[in-house]
Scaffold this active site. Structure first.
Site, PDB file in Angstrom:
ATOM      1  N   HIS A   1      -6.863  -2.029  15.007  1.00  0.00           N
ATOM      2  CA  HIS A   1      -6.977  -1.240  13.777  1.00  0.00           C
ATOM      3  C   HIS A   1      -6.799  -2.132  12.539  1.00  0.00           C
ATOM      4  O   HIS A   1      -7.639  -2.138  11.639  1.00  0.00           O
ATOM      5  CB  HIS A   1      -5.920  -0.132  13.817  1.00  0.00           C
ATOM      6  CG  HIS A   1      -5.860   0.726  12.600  1.00  0.00           C
ATOM      7  ND1 HIS A   1      -6.300   2.036  12.602  1.00  0.00           N
ATOM      8  CD2 HIS A   1      -5.413   0.496  11.352  1.00  0.00           C
ATOM      9  CE1 HIS A   1      -6.122   2.560  11.395  1.00  0.00           C
ATOM     10  NE2 HIS A   1      -5.576   1.637  10.610  1.00  0.00           N
ATOM     11  N   GLU A   2      -5.740  -2.890  12.522  1.00  0.00           N
ATOM     12  CA  GLU A   2      -5.460  -3.700  11.333  1.00  0.00           C
ATOM     13  C   GLU A   2      -6.509  -4.799  11.152  1.00  0.00           C
ATOM     14  O   GLU A   2      -6.868  -5.128  10.027  1.00  0.00           O
ATOM     15  CB  GLU A   2      -4.059  -4.315  11.402  1.00  0.00           C
ATOM     16  CG  GLU A   2      -2.909  -3.312  11.584  1.00  0.00           C
ATOM     17  CD  GLU A   2      -2.945  -2.132  10.636  1.00  0.00           C
ATOM     18  OE1 GLU A   2      -3.499  -2.253   9.528  1.00  0.00           O
ATOM     19  OE2 GLU A   2      -2.422  -1.054  11.007  1.00  0.00           O
TER      20      GLU A   2
ATOM     21  N   GLU B   1       0.840  -1.182   0.000  1.00  0.00           N
ATOM     22  CA  GLU B   1       0.000   0.000   0.000  1.00  0.00           C
ATOM     23  C   GLU B   1       0.885   1.246   0.000  1.00  0.00           C
ATOM     24  O   GLU B   1       1.905   1.256   0.680  1.00  0.00           O
ATOM     25  CB  GLU B   1      -0.910   0.036   1.230  1.00  0.00           C
ATOM     26  CG  GLU B   1      -2.030   1.048   1.038  1.00  0.00           C
ATOM     27  CD  GLU B   1      -2.982   1.168   2.245  1.00  0.00           C
ATOM     28  OE1 GLU B   1      -2.727   0.630   3.302  1.00  0.00           O
ATOM     29  OE2 GLU B   1      -3.954   1.835   2.090  1.00  0.00           O
TER      30      GLU B   1
ATOM     31  N   ALA C   1       1.930  -0.538  10.881  1.00  0.00           N
ATOM     32  CA  ALA C   1       1.482  -1.880  10.530  1.00  0.00           C
ATOM     33  C   ALA C   1       0.708  -1.831   9.228  1.00  0.00           C
ATOM     34  O   ALA C   1       0.307  -0.771   8.786  1.00  0.00           O
ATOM     35  CB  ALA C   1       0.584  -2.437  11.640  1.00  0.00           C
ATOM     36  N   MET C   2       0.516  -3.007   8.622  1.00  0.00           N
ATOM     37  CA  MET C   2      -0.172  -3.070   7.332  1.00  0.00           C
ATOM     38  C   MET C   2      -1.118  -4.255   7.301  1.00  0.00           C
ATOM     39  O   MET C   2      -0.729  -5.380   7.625  1.00  0.00           O
ATOM     40  CB  MET C   2       0.877  -3.168   6.212  1.00  0.00           C
ATOM     41  CG  MET C   2       0.290  -3.329   4.828  1.00  0.00           C
ATOM     42  SD  MET C   2      -0.679  -1.871   4.339  1.00  0.00           S
ATOM     43  CE  MET C   2      -1.948  -2.652   3.347  1.00  0.00           C
ATOM     44  N   GLU C   3      -2.342  -3.978   6.878  1.00  0.00           N
ATOM     45  CA  GLU C   3      -3.448  -4.932   7.031  1.00  0.00           C
ATOM     46  C   GLU C   3      -3.546  -6.011   5.961  1.00  0.00           C
ATOM     47  O   GLU C   3      -4.646  -6.539   5.734  1.00  0.00           O
ATOM     48  CB  GLU C   3      -4.762  -4.144   7.059  1.00  0.00           C
ATOM     49  CG  GLU C   3      -5.159  -3.464   5.726  1.00  0.00           C
ATOM     50  CD  GLU C   3      -4.713  -2.020   5.585  1.00  0.00           C
ATOM     51  OE1 GLU C   3      -3.697  -1.657   6.208  1.00  0.00           O
ATOM     52  OE2 GLU C   3      -5.356  -1.268   4.848  1.00  0.00           O
TER      53      GLU C   3
ATOM     54  N   GLU D   1      -9.141   4.342   6.549  1.00  0.00           N
ATOM     55  CA  GLU D   1      -8.299   4.733   7.682  1.00  0.00           C
ATOM     56  C   GLU D   1      -9.090   5.444   8.779  1.00  0.00           C
ATOM     57  O   GLU D   1      -8.841   5.242   9.959  1.00  0.00           O
ATOM     58  CB  GLU D   1      -7.127   5.585   7.203  1.00  0.00           C
ATOM     59  CG  GLU D   1      -6.195   4.844   6.237  1.00  0.00           C
ATOM     60  CD  GLU D   1      -5.660   3.523   6.778  1.00  0.00           C
ATOM     61  OE1 GLU D   1      -5.806   3.265   7.987  1.00  0.00           O
ATOM     62  OE2 GLU D   1      -5.096   2.735   5.995  1.00  0.00           O
TER      63      GLU D   1
HETATM   64  N1  BES Z   1      -2.962   0.882   5.924  1.00  0.00           N
HETATM   65  C1  BES Z   1      -2.110   1.417   6.924  1.00  0.00           C
HETATM   66  C2  BES Z   1      -0.643   1.246   6.617  1.00  0.00           C
HETATM   67  C3  BES Z   1      -0.063   2.298   5.708  1.00  0.00           C
HETATM   68  C4  BES Z   1       0.278   3.533   6.205  1.00  0.00           C
HETATM   69  C5  BES Z   1       0.166   2.030   4.368  1.00  0.00           C
HETATM   70  C6  BES Z   1       0.835   4.486   5.374  1.00  0.00           C
HETATM   71  C7  BES Z   1       0.706   2.976   3.537  1.00  0.00           C
HETATM   72  C8  BES Z   1       1.057   4.216   4.044  1.00  0.00           C
HETATM   73  C9  BES Z   1      -2.388   0.771   8.267  1.00  0.00           C
HETATM   74  O1  BES Z   1      -3.662   0.247   8.413  1.00  0.00           O
HETATM   75  C10 BES Z   1      -2.291   1.864   9.296  1.00  0.00           C
HETATM   76  O2  BES Z   1      -3.100   2.737   9.260  1.00  0.00           O
HETATM   77  N2  BES Z   1      -1.296   1.823  10.174  1.00  0.00           N
HETATM   78  C11 BES Z   1      -1.081   2.867  11.130  1.00  0.00           C
HETATM   79  C12 BES Z   1      -1.278   2.398  12.523  1.00  0.00           C
HETATM   80  C13 BES Z   1      -2.674   2.620  13.017  1.00  0.00           C
HETATM   81  C14 BES Z   1      -2.883   2.060  14.396  1.00  0.00           C
HETATM   82  C15 BES Z   1      -3.078   4.082  13.024  1.00  0.00           C
HETATM   83  C16 BES Z   1       0.351   3.347  10.959  1.00  0.00           C
HETATM   84  O3  BES Z   1       1.093   2.634  10.315  1.00  0.00           O
HETATM   85  O4  BES Z   1       0.678   4.414  11.436  1.00  0.00           O
HETATM   86 ZN    ZN Z   2      -5.158   1.660   8.678  1.00  0.00          ZN
END
Ligand code: BES
Ligand code: ZN
Length: 854
Positions: free
Chosen positions: A306-307, A136, A271-273, A329
């Site tokens: 979250h994930e 992503e 993290a990444m879902e 998000e």
């Molecule tokens: N889908 C995001 C990961 C992501 C973030 C992909 C930026 C590409 C660019 C994931 O679900 C996410 O939001 N992660 C957060 C943590 C969450 C607890 C707010 C992060 O990585 O900060």
């Molecule tokens: Zn997210």
């Protein structure tokens, strides 16, 4: 003009539709390369001579198309590096209907944490590399040529060719492991559900794991590098409980039979879902029973929640285009609190929402250079930039406001309806509103449009006159200049609520610019009950005055005490009131028991203090700050009590840390003695950050060397991060320069670099040093971060702490000649924020001087 060009160029169009991918990947963990082979089943809406799909930094060796009984190899493969595509030109027309595209390709496992990349770890002191993915938003194309858009859902069938002693993980369970001619194993995985490319994952390396089953038999595992699986227990139990909660809440069972969660040592975000194979940075999943802090535990629970929410909201139903990223998000950032609140009711986790999301949304969205939640984006650079507080925090705050307006049941039913209607497909913002309308009968779309399609949010001014309350709304700007410059006549539909001493809240929907409501005279009123609305409140002087007592004796709930001081700071920044108003409100908070409320009081104080750092006001402000903390510090002490609440444990670190920062000599001495004795008596995990920061702030060369040694010796990543943020607190410019040099050395992972640099920027004595460092090392920094990557924006945004025109001018000048693709808006935000700080500093100087004299 530029936008127009991007717009036409960047989407693939709808002639070629992928249905099914068969993928074979072979990473070489020694040479740091990979080879791949792919067969994509496609449907052509009309006959074509050429086929274009996404590909970046890959070498495609061959492309063959088959249809009917025919098969043709592309005569020409061309690349468009701007569009990040490859085009195959065939000398035969490929007819409308079904066809198979067969590709062979190769790439490099880089250390840029994008696409298919390598991550470093050690086994028995020996350096090793794993291959892992982060796709992503638009980086699947760096690993496999593909139709890399969220609406191009397909089924993926993956095989990985790996050395027999390595673990191979992908979205689904392996169905078959066979020996490959090379002596390697070929591990084949079950087909995925129909899904978007950005959710694919491939991981190959040395791993150990812990495993548990949910009530319905889903296997949940947490993978760590060798030697760390004992730190996986907490996240594993969170994940099982979360899955069970969401199964029930969404009323749709988790569609896979397995959920793997992998701790990856080098990871760009938290993290990444990835569907069924969620990846995390170590600090977002590992909890060491002895050495992890309360903060970390809460963070891990929230990230897991979250994930896992994304497994439904995002993976099962996906946004049709990145304009609707906020649906993913914002929603996950809301529901993570709901889930954690169910699992750990004693944590009182919703209070964290106010400073973790609601507050940041109000801050960023008060700038002229904000953007609407639903924002037109085309090029990957633009997409990367919207993983920001607007999508996450404003998104979640808007969802929370709506959830409160609809009520628990209609909100849940609406979600269920939405998910069931669009599962395995894509949806946009309006589809979610339609679902809520359907179940609630309320005009949701009409109410929500201004919140998601317009930038900014309102401030509601409230005046009491002749037994009536007079309400008026207008867009809130943190900058008096922006307020004058921008004419924004947006009218929001605001769910107004207010509560008096008798507690039951009154509510109405404010749809006009001005409204008058009769009021029972006499008692105090708090507006925006529990801070569920995304707006600020400006009380007239008498309404505000009546709130002092209910704050002092905690008659008002914590969320409301929090909101009052937050808005006062913001109004002072905006030039509506003087900084003296929030500062003189602080003594009403001296009996404050709640951590969260203190966080807000402290952070505003910190921002005012930052304005006057290095000036003759600094010392008197510090003295004032110490007087605010002294009673609470004395009360809470240094010793954690058995079974104390999270709020209490967090409050202790916050108060001691703040008192130490503002120069409380007793606190400093105690921290130093704990540090000296650390090898005999471990410093309690919740106090380590406090102690390290104080050591740095009041230390020199000797302390620097000690912290550096500890940094290198630490195997727990959380400990490394604690030390990294402490390092920014030194005051000696020579040491700060060493810290900055250290940040780009091989001892600090790229994922952690920003933490170190930000630490120095946030230190008023380090800010200019850090900016000089960034300029000097620009070519390295920009090359390491690459184009359009959120880490670049995150390095730049702390510069908004600067307070002088010269700094703003210099930053502006620098970025005129130095490109920062994907950080354009962030730079504008930083400049706007500096001008705000500058104006605030000048404006309040005199009033502050008078007040401090008293
Ligand atoms: N889908 C995001 C990961 C992501 C973030 C992909 C930026 C590409 C660019 C994931 O679900 C996410 O939001 N992660 C957060 C943590 C969450 C607890 C707010 C992060 O990585 O900060
Ligand atoms: Zn997210």
């Amino acid at each position: 003009m530029k936008l127009q060009k991007n717009k036409q160029n960047v989407r693939l169009g709808s002639v070629v539709i992928p249905i099914h991918y068969q993928i074979i990947l072979e990473p070489d963990l020694l040479a740091h390369t990979f080879k791949g082979e792919e067969t994509i089943m496609i449907t052509l809406a009309k006959q074509v001579r050429e086929i274009t799909l996404h590909s970046k930094d890959l070498k495609i060796m061959s492309a063959t198309i088959s249809f009917g009984t025919q098969s043709h190899t592309a005569k020409k493969i061309s690349y468009d590096s701007k569009r990040e595509t490859a085009t195959f030109l065939f000398d035969q027309v490929v007819p409308k209907g079904k066809a198979k595209l067969h590709l062979t390709f190769a790439g490099i496992l880089r250390d840029n944490m994008r696409g298919f990349y390598k991550s470093r770890y050690e086994v028995n002191g020996q350096e090793r590399f794993m291959a892992t993915t982060q796709f992503e938003a638009t980086d699947a194309r760096r690993c496999i040529p593909c139709f890399d858009e969220p609406a191009q859902k397909a089924v993926f069938q993956v095989s990985l060719i790996v050395p027999p002693d390595k673990v191979a993980i992908s979205n689904t369970l392996p169905t078959d492991v066979r020996e490959h001619a090379s002596g390697f194993n070929i591990v084949s995985f079950a087909p995925t559900p129909k899904m978007s490319t950005y959710l694919l994952a491939f991981i190959v390396g040395d791993f150990e794991y812990l495993e548990k089953k949910t009530k319905t038999g889903v296997i949940v595992r947490v993978y760590t590098v060798p030697g760390k699986k004992h730190q996986a227990e907490f996240a594993l139990s969170c994940a099982v409980k979360c899955l069970e909660f969401y199964n029930d809440y969404f009323d749709i069972p988790y569609p896979l039979n397995t959920l793997d969660m992998i701790a990856v040592p080098d990871f760009s975000s938290g993290a990444m879902e990835n569907w069924g194979a969620v990846t995390y940075r170590e600090t977002a999943i590992l909890v060491d029973p002895e050495h992890s802090s309360t903060q970390t535990k809460q963070w891990v629970a929230l990230v897991v929640a979250h994930e896992l929410a994304h497994q439904w909201f995002g993976n099962l139903v996906t946004m049709e285009w990145w304009t609707h990223l906020w649906l993913n998000e914002g929603f996950a950032s809301y529901i993570e609190y709901l889930a954690v609140d169910r699992i750990f009711p004693k944590w009182n986790i919703w209070t964290r929402f106010l400073y973790g999301d609601h507050g940041p949304a109000l801050r960023l969205d008060a700038l002229k250079h904000t953007h609407p939640i639903e924002v037109e984006v085309h090029h990957p650079n633009e997409i990367g930039e919207i993983f920001d507080e607007i999508s996450y925090s404003k998104g979640s705050a808007v969802i929370r406001m709506l959830a409160n307006y609809l009520g628990k049941d209609d909100f849940k039913e609406g979600l269920r309806y939405y998910l069931k209607k669009h599962m395995y497909k894509n949806a946009g913002t309006v589809h979610l509103w339609q679902a809520f309308e359907k179940v609630s009968g309320k005009p949701v779309e009409k109410m929500m449009t201004t919140w998601t399609k317009r930038p900014g949010y309102p401030i509601v001014r409230i005046r009491e006159q002749d037994a009536h309350l007079h309400f008026s709304q207008e867009r809130f700007f943190a900058s008096p200049l922006s307020r004058r410059e921008v004419t924004d006549t947006t009218l929001w539909n605001i769910p107004i609520s207010f509560t008096g001493p008798r507690r039951s809240a009154q509510q109405f929907l404010m749809t006009k610019k001005n409204m008058i409501v009769p009021r029972t005279p006499g008692s105090w009123l708090k507006f925006n009950t529990n801070e569920t609305g995304l707006y600020r409140v400006r009380y007239d002087a008498s309404l505000l005055d009546q709130l002092r007592q209910p704050i002092k004796d905690n008659q008002l709930p914590a969320d409301d005490r929090f909101g009052i001081i937050r808005d006062l700071y913001a109004l002072s920044e905006a030039g509506d009131i003087s900084a003296v108003v929030p500062l003189s409100m602080l003594p009403s908070y001296s009996n404050e028991p709640e951590y969260m409320v203190w966080v807000e009081a402290v952070s505003g104080l910190g921002r005012i203090n930052n304005l006057y750092a290095g000036s003759s006001y600094e010392e008197p402000l510090r003295t004032f700050a110490r007087s605010i903390f002294a009673p609470a510090v004395k009360l809470i002490g240094w010793k954690p009590t058995v079974n104390e609440s999270h709020s209490h444990a967090l409050l202790r670190s916050l108060l001691l840390g703040s008192a130490g920062a503002y120069g409380d000599t007793k606190v400093i001495a105690k921290a130093q003695s704990l540090f000296m004795a650390r090898n005999r008596l471990a410093i309690p995990s919740d106090l380590r950050s406090v102690v390290y920061s104080i050591i740095a702030r009041y230390g020199g060369e000797k302390e620097y060397n000690a912290l550096l040694l500890m940094h290198q010796a630490a195997s727990l990543h959380e400990e490394k991060n604690r030390i990294e943020s402490a390092l920014g607190h030194f005051t000696d410019p020579r040491i700060l320069n060493k810290v900055l040099a250290y940040s780009i050395s091989s001892s600090v992972r790229l994922q952690d670099r920003n933490g170190l640099i930000a630490g120095v920027i946030l230190n008023p004595r380090g800010r200019k040093i850090a900016w000089t460092f960034i300029k000097k090392n620009w070519s390295k920094l920009s090359a390491d971060y690459g184009e359009g990557w959120h880490l670049m924006s995150r390095m730049i945004s702390p510069l908004g702490r600067a307070t002088t025109k010269q700094e703003a001018d210099d930053i502006k000048k620098f970025f005129k000649t130095h490109k920062a693709p994907g950080a354009a808006r962030t730079i504008e935000q930083v400049l706007e924020q500096i001008n705000i700080n500058h104006a605030w500093r000048i404006r309040d100087e005199k009033a502050l001087r008078e007040w401090l004299k008293k």
